[in-house]
Each structure stands twice: as structure tokens, then as C-alpha cells.
Design a protein around this motif. Structure first.
Motif: not given
Length: 426
Positions: A170-196
Motif C-alpha cells: 500500500a502506497e504511503r500517502v500524506d496530505l499537505v495543507v497550507t494557506s496562501v494569499p489568493h493571488a499566490a495560490a496557483d503558483a504554490v499549487i504549481d510548485a507543489l505539483a512539480a515536486a510530486g
């Protein structure tokens, strides 16, 4: 006298960099590159008002690459210290500690966390490590899953073909939760997606978001991206949740710290339960099964295993008819936590080996009861090589991988104490 780690000391690397490599963090050969930690890394879509003077200038407490949790990762040592020599071992023992200190090693890397037995004795060993200037890194099982484990390396050493898992894991999975100003949300999501983070099956960049309001009071020494010291601030923010493989935890945290506009990015991680039917959840190894290039006898296979592992005939024991034909080989029970016994993960592996059609199962330790069954040709024959002997090839590969990954900046080898403690009588 202990064997010297190297004839001439290499240039070395910071302990932080070595720990980042061992933990699979980005930028050190262990993972996907994350956005650079500088102001230019924040996309232009983020208004200047919410950009900090230096993005990523201050690392988030406890989240430096390789930072240990629950006795894993970098357990002790100065992240800024220079590491030129490293020793690899299974455990923090008197033998591994004495060898590391006497050899002048800067780092001891072990597979299992300390403090699993006598706490007082382990505390003394930890004190000796610190007094000798030796840092300690404990390999996270999730990190080991991302690369070749003991069974994989042993399969390669034995020349097995068509190697596959004995049990689904069974793959071990985490959930990362953060809060970010609205204007920066897409940039943070992109960075997290690029990291896996954010991959679910054939879907990428999967995230759940919700709008909310964050509030905080900057301290006197803070350099807030928004607001001023000592004044209560409220900021409209986007809550972001993304799933990630646990083996990508260090990379994802590093990417979040680099891309988030706040000086101190708020976030937390949750370890999620395995999905039903996804495989074993006990954290034990899944074992391997493969085919020899040609059929051989059990006695010839055991003798070859002893030769390849460097144990000599006295270091390997076999149970089963010596002339029994062997072509399909199963591997498992290679650690002290996975002996082949009832009510242990190893018992699952042995049953899986029988289902796979393996004629022989090679393990670290085998209880006498199971050996007696194998002598009666009930299920696969059994070959016991000893826990330390089974793990030594994997440790050697891990040490060589560290040297390769850091371009020869660090010299590494396996502790001489990683050997079968038994010797033949007579």
C-alpha cells in the motif's frame, strides 16, 4: 586499528546537503527540482505587496531537508558541519559507534531508529557519537521505498530475472495543507505539483481549495510580507490541500517553502491511512521473486549465495532436499523486523512465496519450526543467510550511491561491524 575511510579526504559537503540527498530532497540528485528560493521564483502574478523581501530567506522550523521526525532522518548533528566521510550500518550499536568514532567519520547512517531497546544504553551510545563529532542519520522507510531496497539489491547480486514484488504494498500517502494569499495560490499549487504532490492515477495537479481569512501578529524581529510588527493583520487566503507520496515529503516541503510568499509559510502534514485492498499496511518489506538464468539444485544455489555474499559455507544454512531443483527464487524477511514466523509480516511473505511457485525462499532469519516443515518438502525450501549478511549488499549500494550522488565529495563505506556475529565451532 579501524580501516580508514579514504586515503585522502575528499572535499566534503555540508551535513544539510548530505541529509537532503539521503532524504530525496530536490537539488541534490534525490528528487525533482523545486522552484529556486529567490524573489524571481515568485511568478509575476503575485502582487509586490505580498512578496517578502527574500523568498525562502528563513527556513521553516523543523522542515530543513532531511529533518528527522519520530527518530527518522537527521537525528543529531550540526547542519552546517562539513561531512567528508560517512559510515553505513544497520543499527546504532556499540560496534558501529566505536568504529565511526575511531575511524574519524563525520556521519553514521543507519537503517533502523535508535531507542528501540534499552534506552539507557542507547543514550550512552548517542552521547559517544556526539562527543566524537559524529552526526546520525536514520533512513526513513519511505525514502528507501523510492529506491532499491535490500531485496532488490540481493536479487541483482543473485542474477535474478523478471524480478517482481511478492506482495503488493500500500502506497504511503500524506496530505499537505497550507494557506496562501489568493493571488499566490496557483503558483504554490504549481510548485507543489512539480515536486510530486497532487497526482491521483492519471490526473495531475489535483488540489482542493477553499476561501478563508488568515490572521496573525508579526513579532518584533519578523520581516512580514504583509503588515507590520506588533499589529494584528487579517488576510484573505486560499486553503490548499494536496496528496503526495510519503517518499516525496521532503521535496514537497522544500518546494512549498520556496514558492510561498510568506516569511514563515503556514502548513501541516497528515499521514493518511492506506486504501482498502491496496496492499500491506504494516510497514514491512514486500519481498521479491525472480527467475535464475538456469535451473540448479538447492545445494548449488546455497553454495553460490554463500560465495556471493562472502559468508563462506558456514554462514548459510539450507532446509530442504539438497538435490531439489531450483529456478524460481523468493527473497524476504531480510530485516530483524521481518523474521519468517507466525504473526509476523514474514509469514505473509512465505505464504506469498508458496503461491508464486518459488522453489526456494532466501531470508535473513528462519525459525526452526519453518525449517522443519521445509525439510519435509512442504512449500519452498529455505535458505538462511543472517540478517546482517542479507543487508550488507544494500548498505554497500547505499554508500556507493551517496558517493556518486554527491560527485565524490563524500567518501562512504559499510561498517565492518555489519557482519554475521556467529562463527562455526570445531
Amino acid at each position: 586499528m579501524p580501516k580508514p575511510l579514504a586515503d585522502a579526504l575528499p572535499a566534503g559537503a555540508s551535513l544539510e546537503r548530505v541529509a537532503a540527498f539521503l532524504g530525496g530532497a530536490p537539488g541534490d540528485g534525490g528528487g525533482t527540482a523545486a522552484p529556486a528560493a529567490d524573489p524571481a521564483a515568485v511568478p509575476a502574478a503575485v502582487p509586490a505587496a505580498v512578496r517578502p523581501p527574500e523568498v525562502g530567506r528563513v527556513p521553516v522550523a523543523g522542515t530543513a531537508p532531511g529533518a528527522g521526525t519520530a527518530g527518522l532522518g537527521l537525528v543529531c548533528g550540526d547542519p552546517g558541519a562539513r561531512v567528508r566521510t560517512a559510515l553505513f550500518a544497520l543499527d546504532v550499536t556499540a560496534g558501529s559507534v566505536d568504529e565511526a568514532v575511531a575511524a574519524g567519520a563525520d556521519l553514521l547512517v543507519v537503517r533502523r531508529p535508535p531507542f528501540q531497546g534499552d534506552a539507557t544504553s542507547t543514550a550512552r551510545l548517542m552521547h559517544r557519537l556526539g562527543a566524537g563529532g559524529v552526526a546520525l542519520y536514520v533512513q526513513d522507510p519511505g525514502e528507501a521505498e523510492a529506491g532499491a531496497g535490500p531485496a532488490d539489491v540481493l536479487a541483482g547480486l543473485l542474477g535474478l530475472r523478471a524480478v517482481r514484488p511478492l506482495l503488493p504494498v500500500a502506497e504511503r500517502v500524506d496530505l499537505v495543507v497550507t494557506s496562501v494569499p489568493h493571488a499566490a495560490a496557483d503558483a504554490v499549487i504549481d510548485a507543489l505539483a512539480a515536486a510530486g504532490a497532487g497526482r491521483i492515477g492519471e490526473y495531475a495537479r489535483c488540489a482542493w481549495t477553499a476561501a478563508g481569512v488568515g490572521t496573525f501578529v508579526p513579532g518584533g524581529a519578523a520581516r512580514p510580507a504583509i503588515g507590520a510588527a506588533g499589529r494584528t493583520e487579517t488576510v484573505p487566503e486560499t486553503r490548499v490541500e494536496m496528496m503526495l507520496p510519503r517518499a516525496r515529503r521532503a521535496a514537497v516541503v522544500a518546494a512549498l517553502a520556496a514558492a510561498h510568499p510568506y516569511e514563515e509559510p503556514p502548513y501541516y502534514l497528515c499521514e493518511l491511512a492506506a486504501r482498502p485492498g491496496g496492499g500491506r499496511e504494516d510497514g514491512g518489506e514486500d519481498g521479491r521473486v525472480g527467475e535464475l538464468p538456469a535451473a540448479t539444485s538447492l545445494s548449488a544455489f546455497a553454495a553460490r549465495a554463500a560465495r556471493l555474499l562472502g559468508t563462506g559455507a558456514a554462514g548459510v544454512r539450507a532446509a530442504g532436499a539438497p538435490e531439489r531443483p531450483v529456478r524460481t527464487v523468493a527473497l524476504g524477511g531480510l530485516g530483524d523486523g521481518d523474521p519468517l514466523g507466525e504473526r509476523t509480516p514474514g509469514a505473509d511473505l512465505l505464504a506469498a512465496a508458496a503461491r508464486s511457485g518459488a522453489q526456494v525462499f532466501l531470508a535473513g532469519r528462519v525459525p526452526d519450526r519453518l525449517a522443519a516443515e521445509a525439510r519435509r518438502d512442504r512449500g519452498p525450501a529455505l535458505v538462511q543467510v543472517g540478517t546482517a549478511t542479507a543487508a550488507r549488499p544494500w548498505l554497500a549500494e547505499a554508500a556507493a550511491g551517496l558517493e556518486r550522488g554527491l560527485g565524490g565529495a563524500v567518501s562512504a563505506r559499510v561498517c565492518a561491524s555489519v557482519s554475521d556475529p556467529w562463527w562455526p565451532a570445531g
